[in-house]
Design a protein around this motif. Sequence first.
Motif, short mmCIF file in Angstrom:
data_model
loop_
_atom_site.label_atom_id
_atom_site.label_comp_id
_atom_site.label_asym_id
_atom_site.label_seq_id
_atom_site.Cartn_x
_atom_site.Cartn_y
_atom_site.Cartn_z
N GLY A 94 3.59 -4.58 -0.63
CA GLY A 94 2.39 -4.43 -1.46
C GLY A 94 2.64 -4.92 -2.88
N ILE A 95 3.77 -4.53 -3.44
CA ILE A 95 4.14 -4.98 -4.79
C ILE A 95 4.30 -6.49 -4.83
CG2 ILE A 95 5.96 -4.91 -6.54
CD1 ILE A 95 6.42 -1.96 -5.71
N LEU A 96 4.98 -7.03 -3.81
CA LEU A 96 5.15 -8.48 -3.73
C LEU A 96 3.80 -9.18 -3.60
CD1 LEU A 96 6.99 -10.96 -3.52
CD2 LEU A 96 7.20 -10.50 -1.06
N LEU A 154 -3.22 -10.95 3.01
CA LEU A 154 -3.30 -9.71 3.79
C LEU A 154 -2.18 -9.64 4.83
CD1 LEU A 154 -4.60 -7.05 4.57
CD2 LEU A 154 -6.31 -8.32 5.91
N LEU A 155 -1.72 -10.80 5.31
CA LEU A 155 -0.62 -10.81 6.27
C LEU A 155 0.64 -10.23 5.65
CD1 LEU A 155 -1.15 -14.35 7.83
CD2 LEU A 155 -1.75 -12.13 8.85
N LEU A 156 0.79 -10.36 4.33
CA LEU A 156 1.94 -9.78 3.63
C LEU A 156 1.66 -8.33 3.24
CD1 LEU A 156 4.71 -10.02 2.25
CD2 LEU A 156 3.51 -10.91 0.22
N ILE A 157 0.55 -8.10 2.54
CA ILE A 157 0.22 -6.74 2.09
C ILE A 157 0.06 -5.79 3.27
CG2 ILE A 157 -1.56 -5.36 0.94
CD1 ILE A 157 -2.00 -7.72 -0.97
N GLY A 158 -0.47 -6.29 4.36
CA GLY A 158 -0.65 -5.47 5.57
C GLY A 158 0.43 -5.72 6.60
#
Length: 324
Positions: free
Chosen positions: A314-316, A254-258
Amino acid sequence: MSIWAIFAALFGAFFVTVAVSPLFIPYLRRLKFGQSIREEGPESHQKKSGTPTMGGIIILFSILITTLAVGALWDILNITMFLLLMVTITFGILGFLDDFIKVVMKRNLGLTSLQKLIGQIVIAVIFYFIFQANGFSSVITIPFTNVEFNLGVIYVGFVIFWLVGFSNAVNLTDGLDGLVSGTAAIAFSAFAIIAWQQEQIALTVFCMAVVGAVLGFLVFNAHPAKVFMGDTGSLALGGAIGTVSLLAKQEVLLLLIGLVFVLETLSVIMQVTSFKLTGKRIFKMSPLHHHFELVGWSEWKVVTVFWTAGLAVGILGVWIGVSG
């Protein structure tokens, strides 16, 4: 896992929101539930004063109706769905109280920071005990590694930090027309794909219902916004995305997606810390989206750049979540 349940959640929530909004927005206007704009905010935002707020009620209604209907039809009204709806609705109620105090009692700051924090902590603790009682794991895994941390009873502290943190992070991001609607749609879409790969249909259906609801809301919230979601929507969406990551066991991801929400929050922390320690500001204004406005970017440019950044991470995040 039925693909039809996924489509029903997405399109059902979208059409509910699009159908209800033209009826509800004039009602908010008649009640004079207009947004008060902070005097210390960007001067260009003053023209938004009076725009109906508390539109998050529409988002919550759409999510609740759609997930219950789809859940009943496909027999997926399980504990996962209950936890998701419980956190989303209760954080929404907390946000509604904050908005109500602002627009009806004319107290621009709404609930005090302490009142809001206590409410968020109580919801997080209730979630934790139900979560633990139903055998959910308190293990946190680092993607692409074999590293795991079983936090045991300490997990309650992590849950509090996570839900409080992300509800406030999304709340801080909600400062420009369509910014949270778009970034939330991207983030929940990413987790929907991950949940689908995990064969968690209740989690997937919920995520797609949120995507449909916020995209429907974006029709009326895109610049120039006809309605704002207010804390009713932003606190609910923040609590929901934190809960989704806990149930998908993809907390770290979530730290990446968000990342957009994380950077917005970090900009506020850095700004406040720097000013208190040195008397100097790092940014022209925080949260971060206001900084870019004050360096000359149009509101629409800031929003589209942030959407693009959210889509990239998000894609990553989906790639890591699915392959890791």
